[in-house]
Write an enzyme that holds these catalytic residues in place. Structure first.
Site, PDB file in Angstrom:
ATOM      1  N   ASP A  64       0.844  -1.197   0.000  1.00  0.00           N
ATOM      2  CA  ASP A  64       0.000   0.000   0.000  1.00  0.00           C
ATOM      3  C   ASP A  64       0.876   1.242   0.000  1.00  0.00           C
ATOM      4  O   ASP A  64       1.976   1.236   0.565  1.00  0.00           O
ATOM      5  CB  ASP A  64      -0.891   0.034   1.252  1.00  0.00           C
ATOM      6  CG  ASP A  64      -1.987  -1.010   1.214  1.00  0.00           C
ATOM      7  OD1 ASP A  64      -2.239  -1.576   0.139  1.00  0.00           O
ATOM      8  OD2 ASP A  64      -2.587  -1.261   2.282  1.00  0.00           O
ATOM      9  N   CYS A  65       0.377   2.313  -0.590  1.00  0.00           N
ATOM     10  CA  CYS A  65       1.138   3.560  -0.677  1.00  0.00           C
ATOM     11  C   CYS A  65       1.643   4.007   0.693  1.00  0.00           C
ATOM     12  O   CYS A  65       2.802   4.413   0.838  1.00  0.00           O
ATOM     13  CB  CYS A  65       0.265   4.643  -1.302  1.00  0.00           C
ATOM     14  SG  CYS A  65       1.077   6.239  -1.504  1.00  0.00           S
TER      15      CYS A  65
END
Length: 223
Positions: A64-65
């Site tokens: 995930d970012c």
């Protein structure tokens, strides 16, 4: 739908930990996408930064970012195929460290809750009853590392790789990950300047040598 305000960090621009003819290992910073999104402003990401140095770089998996930590990339199609097979068949071992809200009572446990997309709020996920349309089994082992005054440092070992699995499972346990802008309330979001989730170690079989390899990056959530 939550608006994605993307401001990728420039320091470190690229934390390269290892590279050979078959693979590259980086320590991805929080706030950097693993691969480009659809919008033009999301082109800057871990994959495109690597491709500026190594044009043959191929994406194998994603973080995930907002999640930081160890990622592996392939440098040829054979390595890509072998590495992706290991991820799909759960032949590797991923260990994450998180700081969560509240004090977890049990020293360790297993969270066995199916996860499905929330159709009314993409890209959110939610726990679901097994057999519900779109629901996929999800299993996470947790182990308490340190109990703090109002939070807990915990080791998370996912046995499956569902979207937002660790964030959704810890929320379901009643201990959301600090700094989680997706699943946390105002108190959780304001508690830390970033999502307190870090991919600390990754074990897998090297696609060329066939030997077990282990890469590690210590979590940044010291008290």
């Amino acid at each position: 739908m939550q608006i994605f305000d993307y401001q990728p960090p420039s320091v470190p621009w690229l934390d390269l930990r290892y590279q050979d003819r078959d693979l590259i290992i980086i320590n991805k910073p929080s706030g950097l996408l693993s691969n480009p999104g659809r919008a033009a402003h999301t082109f800057d990401c871990a994959l495109t930064r690597l491709q500026r140095l190594y044009p043959d770089t191929i994406l194998v998996h994603r973080l995930d970012c907002a999640t930081s930590g160890i990622m592996v990339f392939a440098r040829n199609k054979k390595a890509e195929s072998q590495l992706k097979t290991q991820f799909q068949d759960r032949q590797n071992e991923k260990v994450y460290i998180a700081e969560v809200m509240g004090v977890i009572a049990k020293d360790e446990g297993i969270i066995d809750l199916a996860i499905a997309p929330d159709p009314e709020n993409p890209p959110y996920q939610k726990t679901q009853t097994p057999g519900t349309a779109g629901a996929k089994s999800a299993l996470t082992h947790y182990r308490v590392l340190e109990r703090r005054e109002n939070s807990t440092l915990v080791e998370l070992t996912p046995q499956t790789g569902r979207t937002h699995q660790l964030r959704v499972h810890m929320l379901a346990l009643g201990h959301p990950i600090l700094g989680d802008e997706f699943y946390g309330d105002d108190e959780v979001i304001k508690a830390r300047p970033r999502l307190c989730l870090h991919a600390q170690s990754l074990r897998f079989t090297h696609p060329y040598s066939g030997k077990a390899v282990h890469f590690y990056s210590k979590h940044p959530f010291s008290a």
